[in-house]
Design a protein around this motif. Sequence first.
Motif, PDB file in Angstrom:
ATOM      1  N   LEU A 137     -17.340  -9.790 -25.575  1.00 42.96           N
ATOM      2  CA  LEU A 137     -16.428  -8.652 -25.705  1.00 42.96           C
ATOM      3  C   LEU A 137     -14.977  -9.090 -25.880  1.00 42.96           C
ATOM      4  CD1 LEU A 137     -17.873  -6.246 -22.971  1.00 42.96           C
ATOM      5  CD2 LEU A 137     -18.349  -6.242 -25.431  1.00 42.96           C
ATOM      6  N   ILE A 138     -14.622 -10.232 -25.285  1.00 40.47           N
ATOM      7  CA  ILE A 138     -13.258 -10.736 -25.457  1.00 40.47           C
ATOM      8  C   ILE A 138     -13.297 -12.172 -25.977  1.00 40.47           C
ATOM      9  CG2 ILE A 138     -12.310  -9.226 -23.683  1.00 40.47           C
ATOM     10  CD1 ILE A 138     -12.141 -11.579 -21.806  1.00 40.47           C
ATOM     11  N   SER A 139     -12.270 -12.518 -26.721  1.00 41.16           N
ATOM     12  CA  SER A 139     -12.212 -13.803 -27.410  1.00 41.16           C
ATOM     13  C   SER A 139     -11.990 -14.966 -26.448  1.00 41.16           C
ATOM     14  CB  SER A 139     -11.080 -13.779 -28.442  1.00 41.16           C
ATOM     15  OG  SER A 139     -10.821 -15.069 -28.947  1.00 41.16           O
ATOM     16  N   ASP A 140     -12.686 -16.074 -26.702  1.00 44.97           N
ATOM     17  CA  ASP A 140     -12.449 -17.302 -25.948  1.00 44.97           C
ATOM     18  C   ASP A 140     -11.091 -17.909 -26.285  1.00 44.97           C
ATOM     19  OD1 ASP A 140     -14.785 -17.565 -24.407  1.00 44.97           O
ATOM     20  OD2 ASP A 140     -15.906 -18.329 -26.117  1.00 44.97           O
ATOM     21  N   VAL A 141     -10.560 -17.560 -27.439  1.00 44.31           N
ATOM     22  CA  VAL A 141      -9.333 -18.197 -27.920  1.00 44.31           C
ATOM     23  C   VAL A 141      -8.094 -17.599 -27.273  1.00 44.31           C
ATOM     24  CG1 VAL A 141      -7.910 -18.688 -29.943  1.00 44.31           C
ATOM     25  CG2 VAL A 141     -10.413 -18.784 -30.115  1.00 44.31           C
ATOM     26  N   ASP A 142      -7.946 -16.268 -27.360  1.00 48.82           N
ATOM     27  CA  ASP A 142      -6.712 -15.651 -26.872  1.00 48.82           C
ATOM     28  C   ASP A 142      -6.946 -14.472 -25.927  1.00 48.82           C
ATOM     29  OD1 ASP A 142      -7.681 -13.737 -28.589  1.00 48.82           O
ATOM     30  OD2 ASP A 142      -6.013 -13.844 -30.010  1.00 48.82           O
ATOM     31  N   SER A 197     -21.441 -10.846 -34.224  1.00 49.65           N
ATOM     32  CA  SER A 197     -20.638 -10.289 -33.136  1.00 49.65           C
ATOM     33  C   SER A 197     -21.233  -8.956 -32.702  1.00 49.65           C
ATOM     34  CB  SER A 197     -19.187 -10.080 -33.594  1.00 49.65           C
ATOM     35  OG  SER A 197     -19.111  -8.990 -34.506  1.00 49.65           O
ATOM     36  N   VAL A 198     -20.608  -8.338 -31.703  1.00 49.78           N
ATOM     37  CA  VAL A 198     -21.094  -7.041 -31.221  1.00 49.78           C
ATOM     38  C   VAL A 198     -20.893  -5.938 -32.258  1.00 49.78           C
ATOM     39  CG1 VAL A 198     -20.845  -7.554 -28.767  1.00 49.78           C
ATOM     40  CG2 VAL A 198     -18.888  -6.625 -30.039  1.00 49.78           C
ATOM     41  N   LEU A 199     -20.021  -6.165 -33.224  1.00 43.61           N
ATOM     42  CA  LEU A 199     -19.798  -5.153 -34.257  1.00 43.61           C
ATOM     43  C   LEU A 199     -21.089  -4.844 -35.000  1.00 43.61           C
ATOM     44  CD1 LEU A 199     -17.914  -3.345 -35.928  1.00 43.61           C
ATOM     45  CD2 LEU A 199     -17.465  -5.333 -37.400  1.00 43.61           C
ATOM     46  N   GLU A 200     -21.843  -5.874 -35.331  1.00 44.35           N
ATOM     47  CA  GLU A 200     -23.101  -5.678 -36.059  1.00 44.35           C
ATOM     48  C   GLU A 200     -24.142  -4.988 -35.178  1.00 44.35           C
ATOM     49  OE1 GLU A 200     -20.540  -8.190 -38.112  1.00 44.35           O
ATOM     50  OE2 GLU A 200     -21.327  -8.542 -36.091  1.00 44.35           O
ATOM     51  N   ILE A 201     -24.111  -5.277 -33.876  1.00 41.73           N
ATOM     52  CA  ILE A 201     -25.025  -4.593 -32.954  1.00 41.73           C
ATOM     53  C   ILE A 201     -24.656  -3.122 -32.862  1.00 41.73           C
ATOM     54  CG2 ILE A 201     -25.784  -4.452 -30.547  1.00 41.73           C
ATOM     55  CD1 ILE A 201     -25.443  -7.482 -30.372  1.00 41.73           C
ATOM     56  N   LEU A 202     -23.366  -2.832 -32.804  1.00 39.77           N
ATOM     57  CA  LEU A 202     -22.906  -1.443 -32.769  1.00 39.77           C
ATOM     58  C   LEU A 202     -23.413  -0.679 -33.987  1.00 39.77           C
ATOM     59  CD1 LEU A 202     -21.155   0.957 -31.872  1.00 39.77           C
ATOM     60  CD2 LEU A 202     -19.210  -0.170 -32.990  1.00 39.77           C
ATOM     61  N   LYS A 203     -23.262  -1.259 -35.162  1.00 38.63           N
ATOM     62  CA  LYS A 203     -23.696  -0.588 -36.388  1.00 38.63           C
ATOM     63  C   LYS A 203     -25.197  -0.310 -36.353  1.00 38.63           C
ATOM     64  CE  LYS A 203     -20.075  -2.550 -39.352  1.00 38.63           C
ATOM     65  NZ  LYS A 203     -19.779  -3.475 -40.481  1.00 38.63           N
ATOM     66  N   GLU A 204     -25.951  -1.261 -35.818  1.00 36.92           N
ATOM     67  CA  GLU A 204     -27.401  -1.083 -35.732  1.00 36.92           C
ATOM     68  C   GLU A 204     -27.756   0.029 -34.749  1.00 36.92           C
ATOM     69  OE1 GLU A 204     -30.623  -4.069 -34.073  1.00 36.92           O
ATOM     70  OE2 GLU A 204     -30.048  -4.630 -36.119  1.00 36.92           O
ATOM     71  N   GLU A 205     -27.076   0.058 -33.606  1.00 34.88           N
ATOM     72  CA  GLU A 205     -27.352   1.090 -32.606  1.00 34.88           C
ATOM     73  C   GLU A 205     -26.955   2.473 -33.115  1.00 34.88           C
ATOM     74  OE1 GLU A 205     -28.942   0.864 -29.679  1.00 34.88           O
ATOM     75  OE2 GLU A 205     -29.341  -1.242 -30.159  1.00 34.88           O
ATOM     76  N   GLN A 206     -25.881   2.545 -33.882  1.00 33.17           N
ATOM     77  CA  GLN A 206     -25.454   3.837 -34.434  1.00 33.17           C
ATOM     78  C   GLN A 206     -26.518   4.424 -35.352  1.00 33.17           C
ATOM     79  OE1 GLN A 206     -21.728   2.451 -36.117  1.00 33.17           O
ATOM     80  NE2 GLN A 206     -20.525   3.491 -34.537  1.00 33.17           N
ATOM     81  N   CYS A 207     -27.251   3.558 -36.021  1.00 32.30           N
ATOM     82  CA  CYS A 207     -28.300   4.023 -36.927  1.00 32.30           C
ATOM     83  C   CYS A 207     -29.509   4.572 -36.167  1.00 32.30           C
ATOM     84  CB  CYS A 207     -28.750   2.885 -37.844  1.00 32.30           C
ATOM     85  SG  CYS A 207     -27.501   2.344 -39.025  1.00 32.30           S
ATOM     86  N   LEU A 208     -29.611   4.226 -34.878  1.00 28.80           N
ATOM     87  CA  LEU A 208     -30.754   4.667 -34.082  1.00 28.80           C
ATOM     88  C   LEU A 208     -30.528   6.024 -33.431  1.00 28.80           C
ATOM     89  CD1 LEU A 208     -31.629   1.281 -32.297  1.00 28.80           C
ATOM     90  CD2 LEU A 208     -32.713   2.270 -34.325  1.00 28.80           C
TER      91      LEU A 208
END
Length: 255
Positions: free
Chosen positions: A10-15, A243-254
């Motif tokens: 959910l949050i970046s390891d970098v910043d 990333s979680v963005l692709e999971i979100l898109k998949e869940e939205q389709c369900l």
Amino acid sequence: MFFLDVQGTLISDVDKSLIFGAKELIDFLNANNLTYVIITNNTKKLDFLEILRQKGLNIKDNAYLDPFYILKTLFKPCKVAAFGANEFLQSLEMLGFKLDFKNPELVLIASFDDFKFNDFASIIEMIKNGVKVVAMHESSIYKKDNKSYPGVGSIMAMLKNAIHFEYDVVGKPSVIFYNEALKLLKMQNQNARFEDIKIISDDFKGDLLKAKELNMKTFLVLSGKLNNTKGIDVSILDGVYPSVLEILKEEQCLI
């Protein structure tokens, strides 16, 4: 039903900024009354939940768990030899534990990027003297400043190679941690079972292997510790996503 890792997911390891899609995923789960628990191996800040909310993650009440909660449940404040970042030591003192490296009742080990061999020697001597050891979690690696450091799980494996001993784990991927997270899910849906849970994490070894043993559905995101699946057994995974963005898109389709 979801278990959601934080760092690298959910949050970046970098910043430490939100990974694109993280806020939207939490908002989507809230809007559709989908059950979830945020599961993190945070061992630095006692107010980490509020920090996540300030970043824009609208995490609902009773949907967050970290190792500090399990530690407080299992052990009363006592004298401890604690090894980890200064923030970890300060948080322990705020919880009522007293730092004592001469006559400790517990040895606590957390993530730290400045371990010295003298630290390991001290831990080994305490083990020889019969002091109980608690690993705050068993993450395999963690990232900082674009470098990969051995996590607590790797440190514990090294110590066990040096001396035979048993230890407790209060964070992921311990069964006690996952059971406590399941209890939080049951507050949202009393019929929740491990078999119904989709766990999303960037830590294959530190989160997902044990989750699969508990029959959870395992989803690896390549936005943190790993950026590819080279060298891991993808057969135990139910999905791999950038990333979680692709999971979100998949869940939205369900829906």
